[in-house]
Design a protein around this motif. Structure first.
Motif, PDB file in Angstrom:
ATOM      1  N   THR A   1     -12.784  -1.221  -9.589  1.00  0.00           N
ATOM      2  CA  THR A   1     -13.544  -0.012  -9.925  1.00  0.00           C
ATOM      3  C   THR A   1     -13.807   0.076 -11.417  1.00  0.00           C
ATOM      4  O   THR A   1     -14.926   0.370 -11.861  1.00  0.00           O
TER       5      THR A   1
ATOM      6  N   SER B   1      -8.799  -4.332 -12.130  1.00  0.00           N
ATOM      7  CA  SER B   1      -9.242  -3.168 -11.354  1.00  0.00           C
ATOM      8  C   SER B   1     -10.720  -3.343 -11.033  1.00  0.00           C
ATOM      9  O   SER B   1     -11.562  -3.395 -11.933  1.00  0.00           O
TER      10      SER B   1
ATOM     11  N   GLN C   1     -19.775  -6.025  -1.260  1.00  0.00           N
ATOM     12  CA  GLN C   1     -19.243  -4.703  -0.962  1.00  0.00           C
ATOM     13  C   GLN C   1     -20.346  -3.664  -1.200  1.00  0.00           C
ATOM     14  O   GLN C   1     -21.087  -3.756  -2.185  1.00  0.00           O
TER      15      GLN C   1
ATOM     16  N   LEU D   1     -16.332  -2.641 -12.472  1.00  0.00           N
ATOM     17  CA  LEU D   1     -17.675  -2.344 -11.990  1.00  0.00           C
ATOM     18  C   LEU D   1     -18.303  -1.209 -12.801  1.00  0.00           C
ATOM     19  O   LEU D   1     -19.467  -1.304 -13.215  1.00  0.00           O
ATOM     20  N   ASN D   2     -17.549  -0.146 -13.052  1.00  0.00           N
ATOM     21  CA  ASN D   2     -18.090   0.976 -13.834  1.00  0.00           C
ATOM     22  C   ASN D   2     -18.491   0.526 -15.234  1.00  0.00           C
ATOM     23  O   ASN D   2     -19.505   0.975 -15.774  1.00  0.00           O
TER      24      ASN D   2
ATOM     25  N   VAL E   1     -21.715  -0.425  -2.555  1.00  0.00           N
ATOM     26  CA  VAL E   1     -21.338   0.482  -3.645  1.00  0.00           C
ATOM     27  C   VAL E   1     -22.486   1.461  -3.858  1.00  0.00           C
ATOM     28  O   VAL E   1     -23.622   1.051  -4.151  1.00  0.00           O
TER      29      VAL E   1
ATOM     30  N   GLU F   1     -12.598  -8.657  -9.160  1.00  0.00           N
ATOM     31  CA  GLU F   1     -12.451  -8.071 -10.495  1.00  0.00           C
ATOM     32  C   GLU F   1     -12.559  -9.128 -11.594  1.00  0.00           C
ATOM     33  O   GLU F   1     -13.031  -8.852 -12.701  1.00  0.00           O
TER      34      GLU F   1
ATOM     35  N   ASN G   1     -23.121   3.723  -6.209  1.00  0.00           N
ATOM     36  CA  ASN G   1     -23.634   3.965  -7.561  1.00  0.00           C
ATOM     37  C   ASN G   1     -24.074   2.679  -8.266  1.00  0.00           C
ATOM     38  O   ASN G   1     -24.166   2.641  -9.489  1.00  0.00           O
TER      39      ASN G   1
END
Length: 381
Positions: free
Chosen positions: A131, A129, A363, A134-135, A365, A329, A367
């Protein structure tokens, strides 16, 4: 019987002689084992018993153990005091408990400071994933793991409780983390854009022996290893320029460099330290222009980080980096695995500063930022 009767005496002698002949070989064999066994240095605790079995003689060898050989060249030597301790043990303990303790010590030492393979972390969400990965990595690099009561900010050599302004990087100035005043302080800087000026000013004010590495610097010494890696003999505040860069590949995988290559030479950090005669680098600054991930991996796997006390490094997220490939990912998980490897080597994050842009792996992003300057301190030195 009638045939033998006239020769009864000779037959009796013949029978007794036959019995003796049957007994002599076992007796001689037993005598030979006893004599030879006691003379052989490689044989210890040989027990041979004689027992009656079906009218004959049987030999039982209970235990044959080789004597401990003397150390050979290339084998690890024992720590001081082991020989005296073993002299007080019996033979069985010396071969058992003493050897096991020595093996345990080596294994523990290897786990703490020795080379280690990079451990790839599990997926953040249990499955690929972008997201989630990255988080996880952004959360990790923006949360310091250690608070310092005193810090050194860019361009300043005097510790303060907090920087006067938002700092690009910080050095933890706790007394137990700074070099002793009676020892030589060593600082390395790897940068090609002049972004290390404040770092050089700070470590110069600390009286460090400073080495700058920049393959594009025309003022640095030539690309030959013997000329480019000349120490300044511990002169405090003196900066030695080297036309050299960091390598992360094994020697057999390095591309052959032709003489006169303007890119100079590249060496691993361990090779550079060995050539300069440095066992410890107290302060290291690195802006490797997206080569940091493979360099970090090399430091982790080679065990080099045990000799680096403070590390300030810029990490770039806008693309995967040199020799890093895979789906987005997968790249993020690799980056996080590298950061975890740094932590496993004893590095704790003390400061994080975000750079410009919001591009991560090409990409946009909101945040996250395209780069971060991270400051670590090694709590295991």
């Amino acid at each position: 019987m009638r045939t033998c009767a006239p020769w009864r005496g000779r037959c009796g002698v013949s029978l007794r002689s036959g019995v003796l002949l049957l007994l002599i070989p076992p007796f001689l064999l037993a005598l030979q084992l006893l004599v030879v066994g006691s003379l052989l240095p490689g044989v210890a605790r040989v027990w041979m018993g004689l027992e009656e079995r079906d009218g004959g003689v049987a030999f039982s060898v209970i235990s044959i153990e080789p004597k401990r050989s003397s150390p050979h060249r290339g084998t690890p030597s024992r720590r001081p005091g082991v020989a005296e301790e073993e002299a007080e043990m019996d033979d069985g303990q010396r071969r058992g408990e003493g050897a096991r303790a020595y093996e345990d010590e080596n294994e523990m030492h290897a786990r703490q400071v020795g080379p280690r393979a990079l451990e790839v972390q599990l997926w953040a969400a249990g499955e690929p994933s972008f997201t989630a990965e990255l988080n996880r990595i952004i959360s990790y690099i923006t949360r310091p793991q250690m608070n310092c009561s005193k810090v050194l900010s860019p361009g300043r050599a005097q510790p303060a409780q907090s920087p006067a302004a938002p700092a690009h990087w910080l050095l933890c100035a706790e007394d137990w983390l700074l070099p002793a005043t009676h020892k030589t302080c060593v600082a390395y800087s790897f940068s090609m854009d002049g972004g290390d000026a404040d770092f050089l000013k700070t470590v110069s004010g600390l009286g460090c022996e400073i080495h700058c590495f920049d393959p594009s610097n025309s003022n640095a010494s030539g690309g030959h290893l013997g000329n480019s890696l000349a120490s300044n003999h511990g002169d405090g505040g003196v900066v030695s320029q080297h036309k050299m860069w960091l390598e992360w590949r094994a020697p057999k995988k390095r591309a052959h460099k032709r003489r006169g290559n303007p890119g100079g030479v590249s060496q691993t950090l361990a090779d550079i330290m060995a050539a300069l005669g440095h066992h410890t680098v107290h302060f290291l600054y690195a802006d490797l222009l997206s080569g940091e991930w493979r360099v970090f991996q090399n430091w982790i796997e080679a065990g080099t980080l045990q000799n680096v006390h403070h590390l300030v490094a810029k990490v770039h997220l806008q693309w995967a980096g040199f020799e890093v490939a895979g789906r987005d990912e997968e790249v993020l998980r690799y980056w996080f695995s590298v950061l975890q490897g740094l932590q496993a080597c004893g590095l704790k994050l003390v400061h994080s500063s975000a750079g410009e842009g919001h591009s991560v792996l090409k990409q946009t992003v909101a945040n996250a930022h395209s780069s971060y300057t991270l400051s670590w301190v090694n709590t295991r030195h």
